[in-house]
Design a protein around this motif. Structure first.
Motif, mmCIF file in Angstrom:
data_model
loop_
_atom_site.group_PDB
_atom_site.id
_atom_site.type_symbol
_atom_site.label_atom_id
_atom_site.label_comp_id
_atom_site.label_asym_id
_atom_site.label_seq_id
_atom_site.Cartn_x
_atom_site.Cartn_y
_atom_site.Cartn_z
ATOM 1 N N THR A 149 0.877 -1.182 0.000
ATOM 2 C CA THR A 149 0.000 0.000 0.000
ATOM 3 C C THR A 149 0.908 1.224 0.000
ATOM 4 O O THR A 149 2.077 1.128 0.347
ATOM 5 N N LEU A 150 0.350 2.368 -0.352
ATOM 6 C CA LEU A 150 1.161 3.578 -0.323
ATOM 7 C C LEU A 150 0.375 4.761 0.248
ATOM 8 O O LEU A 150 0.790 5.388 1.204
ATOM 9 N N CYS A 151 -0.810 5.030 -0.318
ATOM 10 C CA CYS A 151 -1.529 6.218 0.155
ATOM 11 C C CYS A 151 -2.360 5.919 1.399
ATOM 12 O O CYS A 151 -2.771 6.815 2.117
ATOM 13 N N ARG A 152 -2.594 4.667 1.672
ATOM 14 C CA ARG A 152 -3.503 4.307 2.743
ATOM 15 C C ARG A 152 -2.880 4.571 4.121
ATOM 16 O O ARG A 152 -1.693 4.365 4.337
ATOM 17 N N GLY B 251 -7.963 5.793 -2.300
ATOM 18 C CA GLY B 251 -7.731 5.058 -3.552
ATOM 19 C C GLY B 251 -6.827 5.834 -4.502
ATOM 20 O O GLY B 251 -6.924 5.688 -5.715
ATOM 21 N N ALA B 252 -5.943 6.661 -3.969
ATOM 22 C CA ALA B 252 -5.155 7.563 -4.815
ATOM 23 C C ALA B 252 -3.986 6.887 -5.523
ATOM 24 O O ALA B 252 -3.680 7.211 -6.658
ATOM 25 N N CYS B 253 -3.319 5.932 -4.871
ATOM 26 C CA CYS B 253 -2.057 5.440 -5.446
ATOM 27 C C CYS B 253 -2.236 4.164 -6.278
ATOM 28 O O CYS B 253 -1.436 3.877 -7.141
ATOM 29 N N ARG B 254 -3.250 3.391 -6.028
ATOM 30 C CA ARG B 254 -3.565 2.122 -6.716
ATOM 31 C C ARG B 254 -2.481 1.050 -6.522
ATOM 32 O O ARG B 254 -2.353 0.115 -7.295
ATOM 33 N N MET B 255 -1.691 1.208 -5.476
ATOM 34 C CA MET B 255 -0.646 0.222 -5.190
ATOM 35 C C MET B 255 -1.253 -1.076 -4.663
ATOM 36 O O MET B 255 -0.680 -2.154 -4.804
ATOM 37 N N CYS B 256 -2.439 -0.976 -4.065
ATOM 38 C CA CYS B 256 -3.018 -2.141 -3.385
ATOM 39 C C CYS B 256 -3.944 -2.940 -4.298
ATOM 40 O O CYS B 256 -4.742 -3.736 -3.811
ATOM 41 N N THR C 35 -9.070 -1.620 -6.102
ATOM 42 C CA THR C 35 -8.194 -1.204 -4.998
ATOM 43 C C THR C 35 -8.693 -1.859 -3.703
ATOM 44 O O THR C 35 -9.818 -1.619 -3.261
ATOM 45 N N CYS D 22 -7.894 -1.391 -0.674
ATOM 46 C CA CYS D 22 -8.072 -0.556 0.520
ATOM 47 C C CYS D 22 -9.438 0.109 0.565
ATOM 48 O O CYS D 22 -9.860 0.579 1.616
HETATM 49 S S1 FES Z 1 -3.172 2.030 -0.780
HETATM 50 FE FE1 FES Z 1 -3.344 3.605 -2.241
HETATM 51 S S2 FES Z 1 -5.113 3.038 -3.355
HETATM 52 FE FE2 FES Z 1 -4.996 1.551 -1.784
#
Ligand code: FES
Ligand code: SF4
Ligand code: SF4
Length: 571
Positions: free
Chosen positions: A33-36, A44-49, A61, A63
Motif C-alpha cells: 500500500t502507499l496512500c492508505r 484510492g489515490a495510489c492504486r498500489m493495493c 483497490t 483498501c
Molecule cells: S493504498 Fe493507495 S489506493 Fe490503496
C-alpha cells in the motif's frame, strides 16, 4: 456477520462490510500500500493495493473495495504484479536519484517497494522533478521533488492536527503539495508539530537538521558545550537503538553524551519539575485568594503557535511560564553560567527532544539573553541517535553516570508529562503536597490515563475543589468548548497537539502501528511507578536549587516567563 471469500485459492473468513485489504491483513496476507493510512477513510489515490477479482474487468483497490460473499481474489497474479510494478516505475521515473544522500535512505517506503517488486532496471525515463527545496521553517524541511503526491501529509495535518496547512495545488505536471498561496512554510499556518513527517513515505518531509552546528561547537575551543535532554529521550533512544529500556538507561545516556564531548549533561526533567511546581503554586495561591480563572498550560510549542494564530482571544489565558526546554536554557545562561563556564568565553546549549516544534520555540523572540539564544540548537531524538552512531559510541557498554548538578534529578511527575494527561497528574500531585493532603490514590488518575481525546476531572484537594481538562489532540478543543458552553469551568486546561502527547512527537522514530504509541506510554507509566520521588515539588534537586539560588518568586522570576502575541498567517 462473517462471510467467506476465496483468496489465492484459499477460503478465508471476512467481516461483512470490511474492505478487502482489512480481510487480507487479518488473515496474514500482505499486499503493498502507499496512500492508505490506518484509521483514515481510503482515498484510492495510489492504486498500489490493486488485486484481481474474478468477474471484474478492472483491477480493484483493496483498501477501498468492500468484501462480498464468495468473492474470488488473486493478490499476486501476473496482471496485478505488472500493474504495481508500473506504478512504482512511473514514480521512480521522475524521482531524484539521490537515495544515498536522502534523509530516508534505507527507511523509505518507495525504496522498499522498488526492492520488493524486484525493480532493478530503468524501463521508464521521465524528466526529473525540479521543485523548490523549502528550508524556511525552523522545524520541517520540504523537498517537493521527492513528493509522490500520496496526500498523507495533507490528511494528517487536516484531520488529526487540524492545522489544515497543506493542500494539493495545481494540476497535471505542476501538481504539488503546498501551503495557502503556495508560500514558504515559515509564512504558513504550520504548527511545526512534525506529524506530517511521521506519515510521509519518502524524504519529501523531514525535520530541519541542527547536528552540523552541534558538531561545529563540539570542535571549537573556549566553549562549554551543554546538553539537556527531555525526560522521554532515554526511552526513545533505546527504542531506536533496539534496546530494552529501563531506568538505568538514563544514566547510560549521560555517559554516552559525555563520550561525545559534552561538558555538562543536564536532565531537562528538572526544568519540567520547576515548571510544574511554579504552575501548581500559582494555582494554589490564586484559589486560596478566591481568584478562579482558566489557565492553559503551555508546554506544547505547537499549541502555543495554534493559540496565537487561531485563538487570539485566549492568549491572555496561556500560562506565561516558558516551556521546560527554555527554562533549562534560561537557567544555564542566566543562573549557573559563571559556575559552569570553566573560564570559557562561550556556552553552547543543545536541547534534545521528541518534538520538532521545540526548534521553532527556541527561536521565538524573548528566548534570548543579551541577544544570544538561551538554547542554541535543538536536535530531535532521531538526530541524537545519528550523532551517537557517528561518534561510534557503543551504547550497550558504558556504565551509568549521574547527570550534572543542579539539573541532575527529575521527579517521576516530569516523566509523566511526556504522555497526554501527565501535566494534569503532576499538578494534582503538587497541589496535594502543597495542601498537605498526602499521596493521591492511583484510581483518581485511571480515567486520565486510559482514554484519548477529551478528558476532565474535578477533585477535592485540601479544602478546595479543583477542575482540570485535558485536550489530547486539537480536535478535542470542540468538546472543551461544548463543555464550557454547557456551564463547566476549569482551573487548568492541558493541551497537546500530538495525539497521546510527546510520545507521538514528530522527532521520534517512524512507526506503523498505534501499538508502538501504547508501548511507549506503558514504558513511561511502568518506569514512573518504580521511582521514589513522584511529586515535582518534592524533587531533591529542585529543593537544593531553591536553597542555593532562591526560588525565583521575586523579580528574577522574569527569566522563567515569556509572553505570546496574536500572529497573522494565511489560513
Ligand atoms: S493504498 Fe493507495 S489506493 Fe490503496
Ligand atoms: S508540521 Fe504539523 S502543522 Fe505543520 S504541516 Fe506538518 S502536520 Fe501540519
Ligand atoms: S509530502 Fe510526503 S506525505 Fe505529503 S503527499 Fe508528498 S509524499 Fe505524500
Amino acid at each position: 456477520m462473517q462471510i467467506t471469500i476465496e483468496v489465492n485459492n484459499r477460503k478465508i473468513k471476512a467481516e461483512k462490510g470490511e474492505t478487502i485489504l482489512s480481510a487480507l491483513n487479518r488473515n496474514g496476507i500482505l499486499i503493498p500500500t502507499l496512500c492508505r493510512m490506518r484509521d483514515f477513510t481510503p482515498t484510492g489515490a495510489c492504486r498500489m493495493c490493486v488485486v484481481e477479482v474474478e468477474g471484474r474487468d478492472r483491477l480493484v483497490t483493496a483498501c477501498s473495495q468492500p468484501v462480498e460473499e464468495w468473492m474470488r481474489i488473486m493478490t499476486h497474479s501476473q496482471r496485478v504484479i505488472r500493474s504495481r510494478k508500473t506504478i512504482v516505475e512511473l514514480l521512480l521515473s521522475n524521482h531524484p536519484d539521490d537515495c544515498l544522500y536522502c534523509n530516508r535512505n534505507l527507511n523509505c517506503e518507495l525504496q522498499r517497494l522498488a526492492e520488493e517488486l524486484n525493480i532493478n532496471e530503468r524501463r521508464i525515463r521521465g524528466k526529473k522533478i525540479q521543485m523548490r527545496l523549502d528550508q524556511s521553517s525552523h522545524s520541517v524541511v520540504r523537498e517537493l521533488s521527492k513528493c509522490i503526491l500520496c496526500g498523507r501529509c495533507i490528511r494528517v495535518c487536516d484531520e488529526i492536527v487540524t492545522a489544515t496547512t497543506l493542500g494539493f495545488l495545481n494540476r497535471g505536471k505542476t501538481a504539488h503539495v503546498g501551503t495557502a498561496m503556495d508560500r514558504d512554510f515559515n509564512f504558513s499556518s504550520c504548527l511545526n508539530c512534525g506529524q506530517c513527517i511521521l506519515v510521509c513515505p519518502t524524504g519529501a518531509l523531514h525535520e530541519k537538521h541542527n547536528t552540523t552546528e552541534v558538531m561545529e561547537s563540539l570542535n571549537r575551543d573556549n566553549v562549554t558545550n551543554v546538553i539537556c535532554y527531555s525526560p522521554a529521550v532515554p526511552c526513545a533512544v533505546a527504542e531506536i537503538m533496539g534496546l530494552k529500556y529501563s531506568k538505568e538507561f538514563d544514566l547510560v545516556l549521560n555517559a554516552v553524551l559525555r563520550q561525545i564531548g559534552f561538558d555538562k549533561v543536564y536532565n531537562c526533567g528538572f526544568a519540567t519539575d520547576l515548571y510544574i511546581d511554579k504552575a501548581a503554586r500559582s494555582l494554589y495561591s490564586s484559589v486560596k485568594e478566591g481568584r478562579r480563572e482558566t489557565t492553559y498550560l503551555s508546554a506544547c510549542p505547537a499549541w502555543l503557535k495554534y493559540a496565537e494564530q487561531k485563538l487570539p482571544g485566549e492568549i491572555g489565558s496561556l500560562s506565561t511560564l516558558k516551556i521546560p526546554q527554555q527554562i533549562a536554557g534560561a537557567i544555564v545562561k542566566g543562573v549557573v553560567a559563571e559556575d559552569i563556564s570553566g573560564g570559557n568565553s562561550e556556552i553552547f546549549t543543545v536541547s534534545v527532544t521528541p518534538c520538532t516544534g521545540m526548534k521553532f520555540e527556541s527561536r521565538r523572540d524573548g528566548m534570548t539573553r543579551k541577544g544570544v539564544s538561551d538554547i542554541d540548537a535543538v536536535i530531535t531524538v532521531t538526530e541524537l541517535s545519528r550523532l551517537i552512531r557517528l561518534f561510534g559510541v557503543d551504547i550497550t557498554s558504558p556504565s551509568g553516570e549521574p547527570a550534572d548538578a543542579p539539573m541532575n534529578i527529575r521527579s517521576s511527575s516530569a516523566l509523566l508529562t511526556e504522555v497526554s494527561g501527565g501535566y494534569t497528574e503532576a499538578i494534582v500531585r503538587s497541589l496535594m503536597h502543597l495542601s498537605g493532603s498526602g499521596e493521591p490514590e492511583k484510581k483518581i488518575f485511571r480515567k486520565l490515563r486510559n482514554n484519548h481525546g477529551f478528558r476532565d476531572l474535578s477533585l477535592a484537594i485540601g479544602d478546595e475543589q479543583y477542575s482540570f481538562a485535558i485536550v489530547d489532540g486539537l480536535h478535542s478543543l470542540e468538546r472543551l468548548n461544548a463543555e464550557i458552553s454547557g456551564g463547566k469551568s476549569y482551573d487548568i486546561v492541558e493541551v497537546m497537539v500530538c495525539p497521546s502527547g510527546c510520545v507521538h512527537g514528530g522527532g521520534l522514530a517512524f512507526f506503523s502501528s498505534k501499538e508502538v504509541l501504547r508501548t511507549r506510554a506503558r514504558q513511561i507509566y511502568a518506569t514512573e511507578e518504580s521511582e521514589a520521588v513522584n511529586t515535582a515539588s518534592r524533587s531533591p534537586a529542585l529543593l537544593s536549587f531553591y536553597e542555593e539560588y532562591g526560588d525565583f518568586s521575586d523579580e528574577r522570576g522574569e527569566i522563567l516567563h515569556t509572553k505570546y502575541n496574536a500572529r497573522d498567517v494565511l489560513l
